[in-house]
Scaffold this motif. Structure first.
Motif, mmCIF file in Angstrom:
data_model
loop_
_atom_site.group_PDB
_atom_site.id
_atom_site.type_symbol
_atom_site.label_atom_id
_atom_site.label_comp_id
_atom_site.label_asym_id
_atom_site.label_seq_id
_atom_site.Cartn_x
_atom_site.Cartn_y
_atom_site.Cartn_z
ATOM 1 N N ALA A 195 0.929 -1.201 0.074
ATOM 2 C CA ALA A 195 -0.155 0.105 0.036
ATOM 3 C C ALA A 195 0.680 1.167 -0.060
ATOM 4 O O ALA A 195 1.865 1.061 0.551
ATOM 5 C CB ALA A 195 -0.969 0.100 1.285
ATOM 6 N N ALA A 196 0.522 2.286 -0.695
ATOM 7 C CA ALA A 196 0.969 3.725 -0.720
ATOM 8 C C ALA A 196 0.615 4.164 0.702
ATOM 9 O O ALA A 196 -0.289 4.036 1.112
ATOM 10 C CB ALA A 196 0.444 4.550 -1.769
ATOM 11 N N ALA A 197 1.739 5.062 1.225
ATOM 12 C CA ALA A 197 1.658 5.512 2.559
ATOM 13 C C ALA A 197 0.459 6.634 2.513
ATOM 14 O O ALA A 197 0.113 7.393 1.277
ATOM 15 C CB ALA A 197 2.925 6.427 2.868
ATOM 16 N N GLY A 198 -0.309 6.441 3.385
ATOM 17 C CA GLY A 198 -1.613 7.326 3.541
ATOM 18 C C GLY A 198 -2.572 6.835 3.049
ATOM 19 O O GLY A 198 -3.757 7.639 2.936
ATOM 20 N N ALA A 199 -2.674 5.798 1.994
ATOM 21 C CA ALA A 199 -3.909 5.292 1.608
ATOM 22 C C ALA A 199 -5.085 4.816 2.598
ATOM 23 O O ALA A 199 -4.744 4.671 3.622
ATOM 24 C CB ALA A 199 -3.703 4.245 0.561
ATOM 25 N N LYS A 200 -6.132 5.271 2.160
ATOM 26 C CA LYS A 200 -7.421 5.219 3.278
ATOM 27 C C LYS A 200 -8.065 4.021 2.871
ATOM 28 O O LYS A 200 -8.484 3.726 1.645
ATOM 29 C CB LYS A 200 -8.212 6.452 3.126
ATOM 30 N N PHE A 201 -8.226 3.293 3.991
ATOM 31 C CA PHE A 201 -9.104 1.926 3.839
ATOM 32 C C PHE A 201 -10.311 2.276 4.473
ATOM 33 O O PHE A 201 -10.387 3.023 5.676
ATOM 34 C CB PHE A 201 -8.349 0.900 4.463
ATOM 35 N N ALA A 202 -11.482 1.440 4.279
ATOM 36 C CA ALA A 202 -12.610 1.671 5.040
ATOM 37 C C ALA A 202 -13.859 0.431 4.600
ATOM 38 O O ALA A 202 -13.734 0.070 3.335
ATOM 39 C CB ALA A 202 -13.581 2.789 5.123
ATOM 40 N N GLY B 31 4.163 6.539 -2.398
ATOM 41 C CA GLY B 31 3.453 6.100 -3.346
ATOM 42 C C GLY B 31 4.065 6.400 -4.556
ATOM 43 O O GLY B 31 3.839 5.550 -5.347
ATOM 44 N N ASP B 32 5.269 7.181 -4.878
ATOM 45 C CA ASP B 32 5.976 6.899 -5.962
ATOM 46 C C ASP B 32 6.730 5.712 -6.060
ATOM 47 O O ASP B 32 7.314 5.641 -7.223
ATOM 48 C CB ASP B 32 6.583 8.208 -6.213
ATOM 49 N N GLU B 33 6.921 4.882 -5.151
ATOM 50 C CA GLU B 33 7.575 3.712 -5.164
ATOM 51 C C GLU B 33 6.730 2.584 -5.143
ATOM 52 O O GLU B 33 7.471 1.418 -5.076
ATOM 53 C CB GLU B 33 8.733 3.837 -3.867
#
Length: 279
Positions: free
Chosen positions: A137-144, A198-200
């Motif tokens: 997952a990209a840092a800060g991606a939101k899950f719910a 995110g860019d990685e």
């Protein structure tokens, strides 16, 4: 790398020279919210990767700011028609609403599926991600798991997979509260293997997929997937007994001979590909 010539532009398809198929949800204007277009494109792309002997691993991601932000409910101007739509939906075939296959069909594939969660991962999008075998997952991606906040139940197998990846307590927290949580907490809970900038993200997911494509037996991975998901409903005695049968069956295969020989000769293995007819 081949171009995006899949059955639908709602899901882009690319194949790398290293044996990895990249499937990309391609409705960024709606955060790749799930609809019939994405469903049809996803099934076509998955089938293509599953039946291509050159493909040994699959990476699933989204274009833009979302991985898959739940089911597509229509534009805001459609809010006044929700009651009528839900009355009709209550009498409808759910296959017409979400597609012909349940999310858990991903667990039945012979090839490993790695999710690269680039952004919002919500509702049925979360279920789809959890049914993948490994998640980055990209840092800060939101899950719910937003179902309770929409008046819905735990849909399409998420009540089966979520407690198996975490615990009953964690599953109840996430499902009953329907709260938003970030990639970093998802990793702490065991829902995500790694969180990266995110860019990685794609670089890391591809690195992982290319490593198993190059170094792991496609046949062995196929059997292991079947064991792991099947053993969720078996007791340890049954699981051990089946493993004994599967091990005995595997010993004469060329994969075992190549795996041991390449190790002793200190060279990369050259495992045979899965054919479309291989069970």
């Amino acid at each position: 790398m081949s171009g995006s010539d899949g059955a639908s532009d709602a899901v882009l398809y690319e194949a790398t020279d290293s044996g990895v198929a990249i499937l990309t949800f391609n409705r960024p204007e709606r955060l790749n919210a799930w609809g019939p277009d994405i469903a049809a494109g996803f099934y076509a792309a998955i089938d293509r990767a599953e039946h291509d002997p050159a493909i040994r691993a699959i990476v699933l991601t989204g274009r833009g700011r979302g991985f898959c932000a739940g089911a597509y409910l229509g534009p805001p101007r459609s809010a006044d028609k929700v009651g009528e739509s839900m009355e009709n939906a209550g009498n409808a075939n759910l296959d017409d609403l979400v597609g012909e296959r349940p999310p858990h069909f991903v667990t039945t594939l012979r090839k490993p599926v790695i999710a690269a969660i680039n952004g919002s991962c919500v509702g049925i999008g979360l279920t789809q991600a959890l049914m993948c075998d490994v998640r980055f997952a990209a840092a800060g991606a939101k899950f719910a798991a937003v179902f309770a906040r929409r008046g819905l139940i735990a849909e399409f197998g998420i009540s089966w997979i979520l407690p198996r990846l975490t615990s009953v307590g964690v599953a109840l927290d996430l499902l009953l509260s329907a709260r938003t949580f970030l990639a970093e907490e998802a990793a702490e809970l065991g829902l995500v293997k790694e969180v990266v900038p995110g860019d990685e993200l794609m670089k890391r997911a591809l690195e992982y997929a290319e490593d198993i494509a190059a170094n792991c037996s496609p046949t062995a991975m196929s059997v292991i997937k079947r064991q792991v998901y099947g053993d969720t409903v078996r007791d340890v005695v049954e699981a051990n007994s089946l493993a004994g049968v599967l091990l005995q069956e595997s010993l004469p295969r060329p994969d075992v001979i190549e795996g041991i020989t390449s190790f002793l000769e200190k060279r990369p293995p050259q495992f045979p590909s899965l054919r479309p007819t291989d069970a």
